[in-house]
Design an enzyme around this catalytic site. Sequence first.
Site, PDB file in Angstrom:
ATOM      1  N   ASN A   7       2.687 -53.481   2.974  1.00  0.00           N
ATOM      2  CA  ASN A   7       3.976 -53.796   1.738  1.00  0.00           C
ATOM      3  C   ASN A   7       4.093 -55.142   1.625  1.00  0.00           C
ATOM      4  O   ASN A   7       4.637 -55.697   2.595  1.00  0.00           O
ATOM      5  CB  ASN A   7       5.025 -52.893   2.171  1.00  0.00           C
ATOM      6  CG  ASN A   7       6.291 -53.388   0.982  1.00  0.00           C
ATOM      7  OD1 ASN A   7       6.007 -54.087   0.308  1.00  0.00           O
ATOM      8  ND2 ASN A   7       7.191 -52.301   1.374  1.00  0.00           N
ATOM      9  N   ARG A   9       6.053 -56.987   0.235  1.00  0.00           N
ATOM     10  CA  ARG A   9       7.489 -57.332   0.052  1.00  0.00           C
ATOM     11  C   ARG A   9       8.021 -57.438   1.610  1.00  0.00           C
ATOM     12  O   ARG A   9       9.200 -57.865   1.460  1.00  0.00           O
ATOM     13  CB  ARG A   9       8.000 -56.482  -0.782  1.00  0.00           C
ATOM     14  CG  ARG A   9       7.564 -56.629  -2.376  1.00  0.00           C
ATOM     15  CD  ARG A   9       8.649 -55.807  -3.353  1.00  0.00           C
ATOM     16  NE  ARG A   9       9.625 -56.753  -3.517  1.00  0.00           N
ATOM     17  CZ  ARG A   9      10.646 -56.159  -3.994  1.00  0.00           C
ATOM     18  NH1 ARG A   9      10.461 -55.047  -4.751  1.00  0.00           N
ATOM     19  NH2 ARG A   9      11.848 -56.844  -4.125  1.00  0.00           N
ATOM     20  N   CYS A  10       7.431 -56.861   2.392  1.00  0.00           N
ATOM     21  CA  CYS A  10       7.928 -56.680   3.826  1.00  0.00           C
ATOM     22  C   CYS A  10       7.474 -57.951   4.870  1.00  0.00           C
ATOM     23  O   CYS A  10       6.220 -58.161   4.874  1.00  0.00           O
ATOM     24  CB  CYS A  10       7.676 -55.528   4.445  1.00  0.00           C
ATOM     25  SG  CYS A  10       8.041 -55.089   6.165  1.00  0.00           S
ATOM     26  N   ARG A  11       8.395 -58.781   5.268  1.00  0.00           N
ATOM     27  CA  ARG A  11       8.210 -59.800   6.212  1.00  0.00           C
ATOM     28  C   ARG A  11       7.579 -59.253   7.239  1.00  0.00           C
ATOM     29  O   ARG A  11       6.359 -59.892   7.785  1.00  0.00           O
ATOM     30  CB  ARG A  11       9.446 -60.451   6.577  1.00  0.00           C
ATOM     31  CG  ARG A  11       8.822 -61.576   7.624  1.00  0.00           C
ATOM     32  CD  ARG A  11      10.586 -62.298   7.781  1.00  0.00           C
ATOM     33  NE  ARG A  11      11.487 -61.559   8.448  1.00  0.00           N
ATOM     34  CZ  ARG A  11      11.584 -61.430  10.018  1.00  0.00           C
ATOM     35  NH1 ARG A  11      10.409 -61.816  10.680  1.00  0.00           N
ATOM     36  NH2 ARG A  11      12.460 -60.582  10.430  1.00  0.00           N
ATOM     37  N   ARG A  14       3.819 -58.657   6.112  1.00  0.00           N
ATOM     38  CA  ARG A  14       3.102 -59.871   6.084  1.00  0.00           C
ATOM     39  C   ARG A  14       2.787 -60.710   7.322  1.00  0.00           C
ATOM     40  O   ARG A  14       1.484 -60.950   7.529  1.00  0.00           O
ATOM     41  CB  ARG A  14       3.830 -60.904   5.114  1.00  0.00           C
ATOM     42  CG  ARG A  14       3.957 -60.470   3.735  1.00  0.00           C
ATOM     43  CD  ARG A  14       4.833 -61.533   2.881  1.00  0.00           C
ATOM     44  NE  ARG A  14       6.013 -61.969   3.458  1.00  0.00           N
ATOM     45  CZ  ARG A  14       7.273 -61.517   3.020  1.00  0.00           C
ATOM     46  NH1 ARG A  14       7.167 -60.359   2.297  1.00  0.00           N
ATOM     47  NH2 ARG A  14       8.472 -62.077   3.657  1.00  0.00           N
TER      48      ARG A  14
END
Length: 113
Positions: A7, A9-11, A14
């Site tokens: 995802n 948008r998820c730190r 990433r």
Amino acid sequence: MIQILHNPRCRKSREGLQLLEATNNEFEVIKYLDHPLTVLELKSIISKLEISPLDLVRKNEAIWKSDYKGKNLSDEDIITAMAKHPKLIERPIVINKDKAIVGRPAEAINTIL
């Protein structure tokens, strides 16, 4: 081939992707929010993770709290909920052949590479 359920948008997701990019391994990125997993795919992943379906649920998500928390749910119910609401799935998940791991912390991914 190694796969990462990601995802953007998820730190934490990433961070897991960055760890994989730093290795010499080929891998495939699966944006599971854009391409939701089927019940069968989720069952396979849960089996590779060697955890219960409930352990894969993000219990702080609003949809979990409003629709599922506190109810008597079977494993099948939980898997169906994750298939219907992919935001409920912990991330990132890295799959390498017959093993998988939730990459929290990202360094945990190294155990299956």
